[in-house]
Design an enzyme around this catalytic site. Structure first.
Site, short mmCIF file in Angstrom:
data_model
loop_
_atom_site.label_atom_id
_atom_site.label_comp_id
_atom_site.label_asym_id
_atom_site.label_seq_id
_atom_site.Cartn_x
_atom_site.Cartn_y
_atom_site.Cartn_z
N GLY A 12 96.37 106.21 122.24
CA GLY A 12 97.86 104.56 122.30
C GLY A 12 96.90 103.94 122.72
O GLY A 12 95.77 103.65 123.29
N LEU A 14 97.48 101.04 124.91
CA LEU A 14 97.30 101.19 126.76
C LEU A 14 95.95 102.40 127.05
O LEU A 14 95.08 101.82 127.43
CB LEU A 14 98.18 101.47 127.59
N ASP A 39 102.53 118.99 124.62
CA ASP A 39 103.66 118.07 124.02
C ASP A 39 104.40 117.74 125.10
O ASP A 39 104.79 118.99 125.90
CB ASP A 39 104.03 119.39 123.09
N ALA A 69 104.74 107.68 125.81
CA ALA A 69 106.33 107.38 126.05
C ALA A 69 106.37 107.80 124.60
O ALA A 69 105.89 107.34 123.10
CB ALA A 69 106.65 105.84 126.70
N THR A 109 108.98 99.75 131.54
CA THR A 109 109.61 98.77 130.87
C THR A 109 110.22 97.22 131.05
O THR A 109 111.67 98.29 132.68
CB THR A 109 109.60 98.69 128.72
N ASP A 110 110.64 96.73 130.68
CA ASP A 110 111.47 95.20 131.36
C ASP A 110 112.52 96.10 129.75
O ASP A 110 114.27 95.88 130.77
CB ASP A 110 110.46 93.76 129.82
N TYR A 133 116.01 103.63 124.14
CA TYR A 133 114.53 103.19 124.81
C TYR A 133 114.90 102.97 126.23
O TYR A 133 114.30 103.50 127.15
CB TYR A 133 113.49 102.18 123.75
N LYS A 137 113.95 105.29 129.56
CA LYS A 137 113.08 103.99 131.08
C LYS A 137 113.04 104.68 131.88
O LYS A 137 112.52 105.08 132.24
CB LYS A 137 111.50 103.49 129.74
N TRP A 158 105.71 93.40 126.15
CA TRP A 158 105.52 92.82 125.60
C TRP A 158 104.23 93.18 125.75
O TRP A 158 102.53 91.71 125.30
CB TRP A 158 105.41 91.34 125.46
#
Length: 293
Positions: A12, A14, A39, A69, A109-110, A133, A137, A158
């Site tokens: 990904g 990141l 997996d 994620a 995450t935010d 989502y 998280k 972001w």
């Protein structure tokens, strides 16, 4: 002291930047895994991957950087069960397997917040996710925290990169395709270059001694999506006025987006880790690097 690193979600945006940062660490052992190797919906696959990696390591310490994620925010509204396993259960399995044997750095995450704030969210703000989502998280954060060992949860927001799909890449493409682009101007956040985040996560993973368990990392400052799009156009040498502001009400998505996503990074700053920098300066460098390859 040598370190063995396991990077999940390695293909990904990141993950690829994490590998680029780790490539500069002489003497360390780096293992990269993606969907083909692990997996995340399968508990046995996750636990087995960590066990095999630990058994094969000859380094002095072990660190897992969990960049994997279920990130399809809108799709999660209809597939919350799968998202919950990947985002909620798998981080806990990682933490359990590492207990007493290594450090887990887990990315969150935010979206765990409701987005109604008007000031940056401190790390101890109660979570109140409004989307599937965000709920999954938040579940992952709880699963990691339940394992009282060497771990850190880092919330970010972001994120953009030259790898894969993200807002900056989308705006770069649309600038060449359309005369004008309508972008929401009533959602505020802190754009974060994936390369900056990756450097920070590696610094946290390699830091000696006890570290904070919950941190926020973004580039600094705040802007709307419309303002970010206009900055992208400016970097491309295009007229930013071609980006036309609109509202969230006029651009409805399956999953609700936070109106305000700015995260308070004071815990990160106080920890003496990689210094955070202004989002606009980071965007400029990111786009220069992207244009070269």
């Amino acid at each position: 002291m040598s370190t063995a690193w396991l990077v999940t979600g390695a293909r990904g945006q990141l993950g690829r930047d994490l590998l680029a940062v780790l490539a500069g660490r002489s003497g360390d052992q780096v293992t990269a895994v993606g969907r083909a190797e692990v997996d995340l919906t399968d508990e046995g696959s996750v636990r087995g991957a960590v066990q095999s990696w630990l058994a094969a390591s000859s380094a002095d310490r072990a660190v897992v950087l969990n960049a994997a994620a279920y990130t399809a925010v809108d799709a999660a509204e209809d597939d919350e069960g799968t998202a919950l396993v990947v985002n909620g259960h798998a981080p806990g399995w990682l933490a359990q397997e590492l207990a007493g044997r290594g450090r887990l750095v887990h990315v969150s995450t935010d979206y765990v917040f409701d987005g109604t704030a008007t000031q940056p969210y401190p790390v101890d703000t109660p979570t109140a996710p409004r989307s599937a989502y965000g709920r999954t998280k938040a579940a992952g954060e709880r699963a990691v925290a339940a394992v009282d060992d060497d771990h850190a949860v880092v919330r970010t927001a972001w994120v953009h990169s030259r790898h894969g799909g993200n807002f900056v890449a989308t705006m770069t493409g649309l600038e060449a395709q359309r005369e004008t682009v309508s972008v929401v101007d009533d959602q505020i956040g802190s754009p974060t270059w994936s390369a900056d985040l990756a450097a920070g996560l590696v610094a946290l993973g390699s830091a000696e001694g006890d570290q904070p368990r919950l941190l926020h990392f973004t580039d600094t400052g705040e802007v709307s999506w419309c303002g970010l799009a206009r900055a992208v156009f400016e970097e491309l040498g295009a007229d930013p006025a071609r980006v036309v502001p609109t509202t969230s009400a006029a651009f409805v998505r399956p999953a609700p987006r936070p109106a305000y996503s700015v995260l308070d990074g004071s815990v990160w700053d106080a920890a003496g880790l990689t210094a955070r920098r202004d989002w606009r300066a980071a965007l400029s460098e990111a786009m220069r690097v992207g244009s070269r390859g």
